[in-house]
Design an enzyme around this catalytic site. Sequence first.
Site, short mmCIF file in Angstrom:
data_model
loop_
_atom_site.label_atom_id
_atom_site.label_comp_id
_atom_site.label_asym_id
_atom_site.label_seq_id
_atom_site.Cartn_x
_atom_site.Cartn_y
_atom_site.Cartn_z
N LYS A 1 -26.63 9.37 28.28
CA LYS A 1 -27.68 9.06 27.58
C LYS A 1 -29.56 9.00 28.81
O LYS A 1 -30.10 9.44 27.71
CB LYS A 1 -27.33 7.27 27.21
CG LYS A 1 -26.50 7.47 26.24
CD LYS A 1 -26.43 8.70 24.85
CE LYS A 1 -25.24 8.44 23.97
NZ LYS A 1 -25.15 9.52 24.05
N MET B 1 -27.16 15.20 21.37
CA MET B 1 -26.51 14.38 21.49
C MET B 1 -24.38 15.29 22.02
O MET B 1 -25.16 16.05 22.42
CB MET B 1 -26.04 14.26 19.82
CG MET B 1 -25.50 12.92 19.81
SD MET B 1 -26.02 11.45 20.27
CE MET B 1 -27.41 11.72 19.01
N ASP C 1 -18.09 17.09 19.11
CA ASP C 1 -18.15 17.12 17.43
C ASP C 1 -19.51 17.56 17.62
O ASP C 1 -21.04 18.09 16.40
CB ASP C 1 -18.92 15.33 15.76
CG ASP C 1 -19.65 14.43 17.28
OD1 ASP C 1 -21.57 14.81 16.82
OD2 ASP C 1 -18.84 14.02 17.65
N HIS D 1 -30.06 12.38 27.83
CA HIS D 1 -30.44 12.80 26.48
C HIS D 1 -31.92 12.47 26.94
O HIS D 1 -32.29 13.70 25.93
CB HIS D 1 -29.91 11.61 25.56
CG HIS D 1 -30.00 12.00 23.95
ND1 HIS D 1 -28.40 12.62 23.80
CD2 HIS D 1 -30.68 12.44 23.61
CE1 HIS D 1 -29.08 12.26 22.10
NE2 HIS D 1 -30.58 12.26 22.02
N ASP E 1 -13.44 13.08 21.76
CA ASP E 1 -15.17 11.90 21.52
C ASP E 1 -15.15 11.04 20.33
O ASP E 1 -14.22 10.53 20.34
CB ASP E 1 -16.40 13.54 20.99
CG ASP E 1 -17.19 12.41 21.17
OD1 ASP E 1 -18.31 12.04 22.27
OD2 ASP E 1 -18.48 12.57 19.99
N ALA F 1 -34.05 14.17 18.25
CA ALA F 1 -32.83 12.64 18.65
C ALA F 1 -31.42 12.98 18.62
O ALA F 1 -31.17 13.02 19.29
CB ALA F 1 -33.26 11.45 17.66
N ALA G 1 -18.51 8.87 19.28
CA ALA G 1 -19.20 8.29 17.88
C ALA G 1 -19.57 9.97 17.17
O ALA G 1 -20.06 11.14 17.89
CB ALA G 1 -20.62 8.18 18.44
N ARG H 1 -21.05 15.65 30.40
CA ARG H 1 -20.84 16.73 29.94
C ARG H 1 -22.47 17.97 29.77
O ARG H 1 -23.77 17.01 30.20
CB ARG H 1 -21.38 16.69 28.00
CG ARG H 1 -19.48 15.83 27.44
CD ARG H 1 -19.65 15.14 26.43
NE ARG H 1 -18.78 14.76 25.54
CZ ARG H 1 -19.02 13.59 25.24
NH1 ARG H 1 -20.47 13.55 24.17
NH2 ARG H 1 -17.67 13.50 24.69
#
Length: 273
Positions: A57, A53, A190, A60, A16, A49, A18, A164
Amino acid sequence: MTIMMLEKQVQAVILDWAGTAVDYGCIGPVKAFIRVFGNHGVEVTTAEARTPMGLMKKDHIRAICGMERVASRWAEIHGRIPAESDVEAMFLELEPLMAATVADHADPVPGLLEAVAAFREQGIRIGSTTGYTHTIMEQLIPAAAKRGYRPDAIVSSSDVPAGRPYPWMCYLNAIKLQVYPFAAMVKIGDTVTDIQEGLNAGMWTVGLTQTGNELGLTEEEVAALDQEDLRQRLNLVERRFQRAGAHFLVETIGACPSVIDRINRCLARGELP
């Protein structure tokens, strides 16, 4: 028909971005989501927020809109719950905002460059997946390269039919890297959706508990924590990743070369992810 034999060694790792490779604490995306919702008069907390994650986006934004408190606050401000048109509008605002700021969060996570060097010494190829779109990655890729990080393959959420937890980004990495079978590949990330993505692709999965979105702290904030407090927080992250089905858990990317050694031993015994 010829059947390819199972590789006895790891051939590729898929990282990944970030919170895993760059941007310790996954700080950049959180600020952008909070700002976009704020532009529409709705205050979104850091926890809200962060919760979705790892998703593409637009997905999201859609997930945040579906949160009960956010939807209720939106209705108070706009007279209705958020609609798909609102998701589209906020995504159009989000993408240029992230593209403009992502280079400010391109510093490699400590241990990344050393881990990549160790992977390459073993002949392991480096792929990557991200919830960022191609437009955003056009800014992040050169910024990370200036700091020494250049994966062999880069796939963004806008390069595939869906992000994802679908496995499509991992599959496209496999094609670009020309690696098969998937049991010879390792997905490292992460977030829970990173783990789900890797599992759905038939890969080994490694969850990073300290540097990413789940803990959600900068390197300086982690260093300032009491060690017992940090341990308790990491335990919570570990439990979430375990419930998601992660094969291995470590705190940082720097610990992953030793995990690859363990996976190689599994493969040598004929074990599959």
